[in-house]
Design an enzyme around this catalytic site. Structure first.
Site, PDB file in Angstrom:
ATOM      1  N   ARG A   1      16.717 -39.570  -3.964  1.00 54.24           N
ATOM      2  CA  ARG A   1      15.625 -40.537  -3.851  1.00 54.24           C
ATOM      3  C   ARG A   1      15.015 -40.518  -2.454  1.00 54.24           C
ATOM      4  NH1 ARG A   1      19.761 -44.262  -6.826  1.00 54.24           N
ATOM      5  NH2 ARG A   1      20.943 -42.522  -5.961  1.00 54.24           N
ATOM      6  N   ILE A   2      15.830 -40.327  -1.435  1.00 52.22           N
ATOM      7  CA  ILE A   2      15.297 -40.239  -0.070  1.00 52.22           C
ATOM      8  C   ILE A   2      14.536 -38.923   0.105  1.00 52.22           C
ATOM      9  CG2 ILE A   2      15.895 -40.169   2.386  1.00 52.22           C
ATOM     10  CD1 ILE A   2      18.267 -42.019   1.701  1.00 52.22           C
TER      11      ILE A   2
ATOM     12  N   HIS B   1      21.963 -32.617   2.146  1.00 60.25           N
ATOM     13  CA  HIS B   1      22.692 -33.671   1.419  1.00 60.25           C
ATOM     14  C   HIS B   1      23.553 -34.506   2.373  1.00 60.25           C
ATOM     15  CE1 HIS B   1      22.269 -34.079  -2.885  1.00 60.25           C
ATOM     16  NE2 HIS B   1      23.441 -34.679  -2.962  1.00 60.25           N
TER      17      HIS B   1
END
Length: 512
Positions: free
Chosen positions: A346-347, A338
């Protein structure tokens, strides 16, 4: 010295109920117990029964008295490697507290032993400390990972230890995926060939249109998973980024570029890697205190972890690792770390597309709408994420900050470096399988029926193309009938007989 003993008092181990009254911890369970290792438990641990019956349950592998290891560090490490495989998290925690002389003594006593040499290599690889041992000069080369137990990376010989390093990652990022019947069956099924075969028999125009529709669908679903419903322009912008997946190497700069695209309006979000803590969860309604479900990696560790992830991506690209398993290792690795304040999910899903495209798993120009399938399986998806996050919460010390965030107080980097990604790999393969065998054919079939319907309309009525599209849209929305509103407005020029003909035509084509 580790004590081998059958304990009548041992009924549970770290919250797990033992299957029998009198049992002996063995392998990793004995090492965790004896050295008080603070690590997440693997899905299964081993224990010795007094009875001569070998069996398993969900949390335990039960061995017989003939499997009792020597009451020593080397004895339980040998048992672990032989029966339980490699657990880098446990080994790393162990190596950080034991006296290196214990490993040196073992290797000197068993200079050609396949277990002693593997542990020797892993000790130096994990700790970056060189033991006071001369290079091995005898013994057949052995693999670090058993390919019958794990999906392996590129094999590289280590002459010093006379082993082959086939770990699927680098020291700063190396999740492992165990071989399972489910994953082996998917790999044998060869979904890549099925996808190419399906694409090859479809008209190029239909395939191109399907790709465009699925691309937007995937982009919208990826936002929806995060609880967002962006405008069409924002969804299309992210869709265009997904459509270029695999064209640009995965680098820190590329990840930063993707974050900027996915965020859009940067007034409310700080771009770039976090410079503070991060968590996923809620705040207590009464006190405002954070209630984390997942705690992100410390911001001070982000550069190390992301560089390790990128190095692992390059390593996997050069290996024979299955594309979907590679995607699971990398994509879930990023979302667990993270690194950003926003845009991580989304990535993370973009990386799935990137790896599949980079490994040429999908036909060129075709994006599988994996996010749409994940959205349909959202509760299962959350469980897969929590399967990693929840067991690690007890090993993360933190305090709340004034702005409602958290500050991690202890060293947690290894929680993100070494873990078992098997469940994540199985879930992703489920999603890719559903995409190829259900979602893609369904979308293509719809477009083929759509074209057939439009041709039939043109043959019977002189209607402009945009009106024909609108007509089909209304029929689809109203389950094969034209609403009273449409009959009195957009299509008031059609007679009742013509309306009935169109409805019958639609139902014959779309519901046949």
């Amino acid at each position: 010295m580790i004590k081998n003993r059958f304990s009548q008092n041992l009924s549970t181990f770290h919250g797990r109920v033992l299957p029998e009254k009198e049992m002996m911890l063995s392998g990793y369970s004995a090492l965790i117990d004896s050295y008080k290792l603070k690590v997440p438990l693997p899905e299964k641990l081993s224990v010795i029964s007094k009875f001569h019956r070998r069996y398993e349950n969900e949390q335990w592998s039960i061995y017989t008295p003939r499997h009792i290891p020597n009451a020593s560090l080397s004895g339980h490490l040998t048992f672990a490697l032989r029966y339980e495989g490699i657990d880098l998290a446990i080994l790393n925690a162990l190596f950080n507290i034991i006296d290196s002389k214990e490993i040196e003594k073992w290797v000197q006593q068993e200079p050609i032993g396949k277990y002693s040499r593997r542990i020797w290599f892993l000790y130096e690889w994990l700790t970056t400390k060189k033991l006071k041992l001369t290079d091995a000069i005898a013994g057949n080369y052995v693999d670090i990972l058993d390919s019958d137990q794990y999906y392996i990376g590129l094999s590289k010989p280590s002459k010093r230890h006379r082993v082959r390093n086939n770990l699927p990652g680098v020291r700063d990022f190396c999740p492992l995926v165990r071989r399972t019947q489910k994953l082996d069956a998917y790999i044998k099924h060869d979904l890549r060939s099925i996808a190419f075969k399906k694409a090859g028999i479809i008209h190029r125009d239909v395939l191109a249109r399907a790709s465009a529709v699925l691309l937007l669908k995937d982009s919208q679903a990826s936002f929806a998973i995060e609880g967002e419903h962006p405008g069409r322009n924002r969804a299309e912008r992210w869709g265009r980024a997904i459509g270029q997946a695999g064209l640009t190497p995965l680098t820190i700069e590329e990840l930063l570029r993707l974050q900027e695209i996915v965020i859009g309006d940067t007034r409310f979000v700080k771009l770039g890697f976090r410079k503070e803590g991060g968590f996923i969860g809620i705040h207590d309604r009464a006190t405002g205190a954070p209630l984390p479900d997942h705690i992100s990696a410390r911001w001070q560790d982000l550069q190390i972890l992301i560089k390790g992830l990128i190095q692992t991506e390059n390593l996997l690209k050069d290996s024979n690792m299955d594309a979907v398993i590679s995607a699971a290792i990398l994509a879930f690795g990023l979302v667990f770390i993270h690194p950003f304040m926003d845009g991580n999910g989304r990535i993370h899903r973009y990386i799935i597309h990137h790896v599949l495209a980079d490994h040429e798993f999908a036909p060129k120009g075709l994006i599988f709408p994996v996010s749409a399938v994940i959205l349909d399986r959202i509760y299962e998806y959350k469980n897969i994420l929590e399967a990693y996050s929840r067991p690690r919460l007890e090993f993360q010390e933190w305090k709340p900050t004034e702005n409602g965030n958290i500050k991690v107080l202890n060293n947690t980097i290894d929680l993100y470096r070494y873990y078992d990604a098997t469940r994540q790999a199985e879930f992703l393969y489920d999603c890719v399988h559903e995409t190829i065998v259900k979602v893609l054919p369904k979308e293509i079939q719809f477009l083929q029926k759509y074209d057939k319907m439009k041709l039939a309309i043109n043959e019977q009525f002189e209607i402009p193309a945009y009106k024909a599209d609108l007509l089909i849209q209304f029929l689809e929305q109203n389950k094969g009938t034209i609403s009273k509103r449409a009959q009195t407005k957009e299509f008031k020029f059609l007679t009742d007989k013509e309306l009935k003909t169109l409805e019958k035509l639609y139902n014959n084509i779309f519901n046949s």
